[in-house]
Every structure is written in structure tokens, then in C-alpha cells.
Design a protein around this motif. Structure first.
Motif, mmCIF file in Angstrom:
data_model
loop_
_atom_site.group_PDB
_atom_site.id
_atom_site.type_symbol
_atom_site.label_atom_id
_atom_site.label_comp_id
_atom_site.label_asym_id
_atom_site.label_seq_id
_atom_site.Cartn_x
_atom_site.Cartn_y
_atom_site.Cartn_z
ATOM 1 N N ASN A 228 0.784 -1.323 0.046
ATOM 2 C CA ASN A 228 0.000 -0.053 0.056
ATOM 3 C C ASN A 228 0.712 1.080 -0.063
ATOM 4 O O ASN A 228 1.945 1.189 0.361
ATOM 5 N N LEU A 229 0.375 2.368 -0.408
ATOM 6 C CA LEU A 229 0.956 3.666 -0.477
ATOM 7 C C LEU A 229 0.910 4.321 0.833
ATOM 8 O O LEU A 229 1.541 5.087 1.564
ATOM 9 N N ALA A 230 -0.108 3.759 1.712
ATOM 10 C CA ALA A 230 -0.321 4.676 3.018
ATOM 11 C C ALA A 230 -0.930 3.656 3.980
ATOM 12 O O ALA A 230 -1.584 2.716 3.373
ATOM 13 N N PRO A 231 -0.926 3.732 5.362
ATOM 14 C CA PRO A 231 -1.329 2.966 6.297
ATOM 15 C C PRO A 231 -2.887 3.086 6.031
ATOM 16 O O PRO A 231 -3.544 4.141 5.643
ATOM 17 N N VAL A 259 8.385 -11.617 -5.135
ATOM 18 C CA VAL A 259 8.661 -10.264 -5.401
ATOM 19 C C VAL A 259 7.756 -9.357 -4.604
ATOM 20 O O VAL A 259 6.583 -9.497 -4.401
ATOM 21 N N VAL A 260 8.423 -8.255 -4.119
ATOM 22 C CA VAL A 260 7.641 -7.336 -3.211
ATOM 23 C C VAL A 260 7.643 -5.830 -4.132
ATOM 24 O O VAL A 260 8.954 -5.377 -4.455
ATOM 25 N N LEU A 261 6.422 -5.379 -4.464
ATOM 26 C CA LEU A 261 6.578 -4.113 -5.286
ATOM 27 C C LEU A 261 6.149 -2.938 -4.355
ATOM 28 O O LEU A 261 5.106 -3.124 -3.433
ATOM 29 N N ALA A 262 6.839 -1.897 -4.363
ATOM 30 C CA ALA A 262 6.686 -0.628 -3.344
ATOM 31 C C ALA A 262 6.815 0.575 -4.101
ATOM 32 O O ALA A 262 7.867 0.627 -5.024
ATOM 33 N N ASP A 263 6.009 1.672 -3.604
ATOM 34 C CA ASP A 263 6.361 2.736 -4.369
ATOM 35 C C ASP A 263 7.740 3.433 -3.586
ATOM 36 O O ASP A 263 7.902 3.526 -2.632
ATOM 37 N N SER A 264 8.614 4.029 -4.591
ATOM 38 C CA SER A 264 9.726 4.736 -4.396
ATOM 39 C C SER A 264 9.738 5.565 -3.625
ATOM 40 O O SER A 264 10.538 5.954 -2.819
ATOM 41 N N LEU A 284 12.953 -7.038 -3.740
ATOM 42 C CA LEU A 284 12.499 -5.619 -3.782
ATOM 43 C C LEU A 284 12.337 -5.142 -5.290
ATOM 44 O O LEU A 284 13.313 -4.916 -5.572
ATOM 45 N N GLU A 285 11.028 -4.575 -5.538
ATOM 46 C CA GLU A 285 11.138 -3.749 -6.634
ATOM 47 C C GLU A 285 10.684 -2.378 -6.318
ATOM 48 O O GLU A 285 9.389 -2.300 -5.879
#
Length: 315
Positions: A228-231, A259-264, A284-285
Motif C-alpha cells: 500500500n501507499l499509506a496505512p 517479489v515485493v513491489l513498493a512505491d519508491s 524488492l522492486e
């Protein structure tokens, strides 16, 4: 990989985001959707007619609509809610359409397939179970007067809005059957995508159905977690990115994540997150996948591009 077989798990707005992106990437897309909603239009239909709640299924179908006039018109129709002073107030048109087909056809999956054909959906939508489910959360400090006491909160709406810290979730009934079509899709998939979405009430419930958890552990598919982008207010307040992964692992210790995708732009400690992902056997991506208007929403085109990069890696 061209046109991979992808299964996306979740519910609500988070699944809508991932499906809106994934339908741009593959023509072989299946959504497996939680069926524990007990609020709003879905909750009313569930209580009155004894059906599985249709709301998250409706949202998934809307997300799969094409970008042409037909698709966007039907997406607006099924998402439309009545505004009245009577019994139809806040009912979604799509919920009523889905339940009508269930009554006529007597089969939840067949009814969803019919709606999908009407909408021209670019993918298939399946319930994770064909029986309605209830989420039960173990919550610490639900009563502010007793901040260390752990109590149980029942119902998706109550769990999502509870004060206190959610420690874990379970489902009632505990031995609910998984949808056979969902099990088949997961076993045949090239990629399985968890999230984004409400972690305790949309993502984790898929791991609480024994048959579904076993299929997710045994599948040869690459497992991707989109963070997620935020809690989520009321569910994951003050959660770090790593905490989401810790909770996932606690509920399914044998589940491998590839793979784990997260916003940089939202990751506060990339090294710590990378270490946590590596400990689960994955990589991590990081990518810019957030909407550019500053809201905590995923941009479908950017998220699609990130999925393309992941799929192109061949994992």
C-alpha cells in the motif's frame, strides 16, 4: 512472458487498482475476491437474501471494463448508487444485477460470468468462497480504558473501523470451502498478486481459507506482493512497510514471496525493507506507482508498467 496467466487477490478499492493496471498487461486475468463484506448495500443484500456479498465482486468487474464507450458506460452503470428516501437508497445497480442473476441461474460463478460478458470485462471475477464469511479480528486496546487487553471484534466493517491495534484475523466459518474455480486458477497461474488493499480485511482473508492457503503455497506461480501507499485508517495505523510483510508471514508461515513491489516515494527505509523481503526469499522492486495528484492512490498506467517490468524479469 507474453500474455501471462495472472491471478489477483483482494477486494474493494485496492483490488480495483491492481485490476485496472493488470488488464493493460494481460488478457488472461482472474480476480479472486473476498466475500466478507457486511456493510452498506452488500450487507443489506446478504442479510435479506442470504447471498455472498456482491459489492467487492462488482467493483472488480467494473475495474475490468474496457476504456471504450461500452466499457466505461457499463462501469458507471454497475457502480451507480440510488439516492432516494426509500429502501433503494445507497443500493448499487451492479449489486442488484449480480444478485438477480444468482437467483435466476442458481450459481454464483455462472452469474458473475454472465455479468462479465455483458460488461465486456477483460478478465474473470471469482469469489474466494461460495458461502458468506465473517472476519474476526483480535484487537489490542479496542477499549481505550484497557489499552493492553485483547478482545475480539467481528465483522468486516467493525474490524476496519476498530480503535486499537489489530493483531490478527480469522474467518467464520473456519473451514469455509474455497471456490473450485479459484483453486484451479491459482494452480494454473504464472503470477499471483497480493494487494494492494486493506491488509486485514481484503488481503489476509484469502490465507484464512485452508484450501486456498494450500493452493497459494503449492502453486508454481511467482507470488507478487504490491504494498500500500499509506496505512489503512483503523487497520494498519502506524504500520511500516515491513510490518505488512511480517503480518503476512505470521498468517501463512509457509508462503513464499518472490517479489515485493513498493512505491519508491513512500518507502522510508529501503535497506530495511530490502532485508525483510530477502528474509522471505524474495526481491524488492521499487517504482514510482503513485498517482501524481498527491493522493494515496495507485496510478493504473504506472502500476501496469511496474508489473510489466516484473513479468519481463522471468521470475
Amino acid at each position: 512472458m507474453n500474455d501471462p496467466r495472472v491471478v489477483a487477490l483482494g477486494g474493494g478499492h485496492g483490488l480495483h487498482a491492481s485490476l485496472s493496471a493488470l488488464r493493460r498487461v494481460t488478457n488472461r486475468l482472474t480476480a479472486v475476491v473476498t466475500v466478507a463484506d457486511d456493510g452498506g448495500s452488500s450487507g443489506r443484500l446478504r442479510r435479506e437474501l442470504g447471498v455472498i456479498p456482491p459489492g467487492d465482486l462488482r467493483m472488480a468487474l467494473a475495474a475490468l471494463c474496457r476504456d471504450d464507450q461500452w466499457g466505461q458506460t457499463w462501469a458507471e452503470v454497475v457502480q451507480h448508487r440510488f439516492r432516494t428516501e426509500g429502501d433503494l437508497h445507497e443500493h448499487a445497480v451492479g449489486n442488484l444485477l449480480i444478485v438477480a442473476l444468482w437467483e435466476l441461474l442458481g450459481d454464483a460463478v455462472e452469474g458473475l460470468d454472465w455479468v462479465g460478458r455483458l460488461l465486456g470485462a477483460q478478465g474473470r471475477v471469482l469469489p474466494m468462497s461460495t458461502v458468506p464469511l465473517d472476519i474476526v479480528a483480535d484487537v489490542q486496546g479496542a477499549d481505550p480504558l484497557y489499552p493492553l487487553e485483547v478482545t475480539q471484534v467481528k465483522g468486516q466493517v467493525a474490524c476496519a473501523m476498530t480503535p486499537g491495534k489489530v493483531l490478527g484475523v480469522s474467518l467464520v466459518p473456519q473451514d469455509a470451502p474455497a471456490s473450485p474455480e479459484a483453486l484451479s486458477a491459482i494452480r494454473d497461474a504464472d503470477y499471483v498478486v497480493f494487494g494492494p488493499g486493506s491488509w486485514f480485511t481484503s488481503v489476509l482473508p484469502h490465507l484464512m481459507i485452508p484450501e486456498l492457503q494450500r493452493a497459494l503455497i503449492e502453486t508454481k506461480a511467482t507470488r507478487v506482493v504490491a504494498l500500500n501507499l499509506a496505512p489503512q485508517p483503523g487497520e494498519t495505523d502506524d504500520f511500516s512497510q515491513q510490518a505488512h510483510l511480517d503480518v503476512l508471514q505470521a498468517h501463512a508461515p509457509d508462503l513464499r514471496i518472490d517479489v515485493v513491489l513498493a512505491d519508491s516515494g513512500v518507502v522510508e527505509d529501503a535497506d530495511a525493507l530490502d532485508k525483510a523481503v530477502h528474509s522471505m526469499g524474495g526481491r524488492l522492486e521499487l517504482a514510482a506507482i503513485a498517482a501524481t495528484d498527491g493522493s494515496p492512490r495507485h496510478d493504473p498506467a504506472l502500476l501496469a508498467q511496474a508489473f510489466v517490468q516484473i513479468f519481463a524479469s522471468g521470475l
